[in-house]
Scaffold this active site. Structure first.
Site, PDB file in Angstrom:
ATOM      1  CB  ILE A  60      57.662  10.272   4.159  1.00  0.00           C
ATOM      2  CG1 ILE A  60      57.571  11.783   3.982  1.00  0.00           C
ATOM      3  CG2 ILE A  60      56.652   9.813   5.220  1.00  0.00           C
ATOM      4  CD1 ILE A  60      56.185  12.295   3.550  1.00  0.00           C
ATOM      5  CB  THR A  94      54.473   6.766   2.476  1.00  0.00           C
ATOM      6  OG1 THR A  94      55.869   7.050   2.342  1.00  0.00           O
ATOM      7  CG2 THR A  94      53.694   7.772   1.669  1.00  0.00           C
ATOM      8  CG  ASP A 139      62.388   6.482   3.364  1.00  0.00           C
ATOM      9  OD1 ASP A 139      61.584   7.275   2.823  1.00  0.00           O
ATOM     10  OD2 ASP A 139      62.111   5.294   3.609  1.00  0.00           O
ATOM     11  CG  ASP A 182      62.774   1.298   3.713  1.00  0.00           C
ATOM     12  OD1 ASP A 182      62.134   2.351   3.737  1.00  0.00           O
ATOM     13  OD2 ASP A 182      62.616   0.420   2.830  1.00  0.00           O
TER      14      ASP A 182
HETATM   15  C1  LIP Z   1      57.751   1.126   4.321  1.00  0.00           C
HETATM   16  C2  LIP Z   1      58.438   0.590   5.564  1.00  0.00           C
HETATM   17  C3  LIP Z   1      57.438  -0.296   6.279  1.00  0.00           C
HETATM   18  C4  LIP Z   1      57.465  -1.536   5.480  1.00  0.00           C
HETATM   19  C5  LIP Z   1      56.952  -1.242   4.092  1.00  0.00           C
HETATM   20  C6  LIP Z   1      57.671  -0.077   3.443  1.00  0.00           C
HETATM   21  P1  LIP Z   1      57.757   3.431   2.918  1.00  0.00           P
HETATM   22  O1  LIP Z   1      58.473   2.175   3.717  1.00  0.00           O
HETATM   23  O2  LIP Z   1      59.131   1.357   6.338  1.00  0.00           O
HETATM   24  O3  LIP Z   1      57.773  -0.613   7.608  1.00  0.00           O
HETATM   25  O4  LIP Z   1      56.772  -2.560   6.113  1.00  0.00           O
HETATM   26  O5  LIP Z   1      57.075  -2.392   3.326  1.00  0.00           O
HETATM   27  O6  LIP Z   1      58.940  -0.421   2.986  1.00  0.00           O
HETATM   28  O7  LIP Z   1      57.189   2.814   1.697  1.00  0.00           O
HETATM   29  O8  LIP Z   1      56.721   3.977   3.800  1.00  0.00           O
HETATM   30  O9  LIP Z   1      58.894   4.351   2.683  1.00  0.00           O
END
Ligand code: LIP
Length: 264
Positions: free
Chosen positions: A87, A90, A85, A212
């Site tokens: 970032i 994001t 991942d 994630d």
């Molecule tokens: C995000 C997550 C965040 C979650 C969002 C999303 P991204 O990842 O880490 O905590 O609540 O639904 O998945 O889109 O910033 O990579």
């Protein structure tokens, strides 16, 4: 085959370099490049630049390995796969909230054996190797134990689609009165590391993808937490649940009847 420690060192080096690039190049107001599942699900040019850098470094060191990345999808084959991942968090990155991370996990034969989460704005690099513990700045991490549900500080997060959020709000309305309090940090990878470091007692969320939770899941598990999904399933996008044994089961049994995997 290289050991988890060797993979972990390489993952850490790459996550560190990606973090340095992101800090150096992040403009005061990063611009949204494209949106994905909904208008609030954004990608910046730097999500893509970070993934390109990470892919290039992996390929230079390990040309035969497979890579699964949030932005670039799946490439290559073989026993070793890197889960990236570029970032995580994001939206925080976009707004300058100091809670976003570069997350890299290494899987061998389908099992994550090394994980790194670089929470870049805080300068914190969480690492774990399967069987070797979870670490932050030379300190071994241990999650909080013996915390009953009604004293537990629980992190969670929300998806990007409106219907899913309506269900998440309904579930949260049942959870909030039964716990100490709730935190919504905005990066699932960082939330899992917060469980590992004892900054929260548990975490649950409908929706996180493998990129994630791959690295953060190993870090939390190596810090003593139980990490899984509903009804004995491993973590999956339906539900990621993480807490010390005991609290994990209490939180699981609170969530399960609420059917938290549904989308409306
Ligand atoms: C995000 C997550 C965040 C979650 C969002 C999303 P991204 O990842 O880490 O905590 O609540 O639904 O998945 O889109 O910033 O990579």
């Amino acid at each position: 085959m290289d050991s988890g420690v060797t993979f972990g060192r390489l993952a850490e080096e790459i996550a560190r370099e990606a973090g340095e690039m992101l800090l150096a190049k992040r403009p005061a107001r990063p611009e949204v490049l494209v949106t994905k599942s909904s208008p609030t699900d954004v990608v910046t040019a730097l999500d893509q630049a970070s993934e390109e850098l990470i892919r290039a470094r992996i390929k230079a060191a390990r040309p035969d390995d497979a890579i699964l990345g949030e932005e670039g999808g799946s490439t290559g084959g073989g026993r070793v796969r890197w889960i990236v991942d570029p970032i995580d968090g994001t939206v925080n990155f976009l707004y300058g909230v100091p809670e976003w991370a570069v997350s890299i996990a290494v899987e061998v034969d389908g099992e994550v054996i090394a994980g790194v989460v670089n929470v870049v704005p805080r300068g914190e690099i969480f690492t774990a190797v399967k069987g070797e513990g979870a670490w932050l700045a030379g300190e071994r991490l241990r999650c909080n134990t013996g915390v009953p549900l009604d004293r537990a500080l629980i992190a969670t997060g929300f998806g990007y689609e409106s219907r899913r959020r309506a269900v998440q709000a309904e579930v949260l309305a049942h959870v909030l009165p039964r716990v100490r309090d709730i935190r919504r940090g905005g990066s699932a990878a960082s939330d899992l590391c917060s469980v590992a470091a004892g900054r929260v007692d548990g975490y649950y969320e409908r929706g996180p993808q493998y990129w994630d939770y791959g690295a953060g899941g190993l870090i939390a598990a190596e810090a003593g937490a139980r990490v899984g999904g509903l009804n004995g399933k491993p973590c999956n996008p339906g539900l990621t649940l993480c807490a010390a044994p005991g609290l994990f089961e209490e939180l699981h049994d609170l969530l399960a009847p609420l059917d938290p995997e549904r989308d409306g």
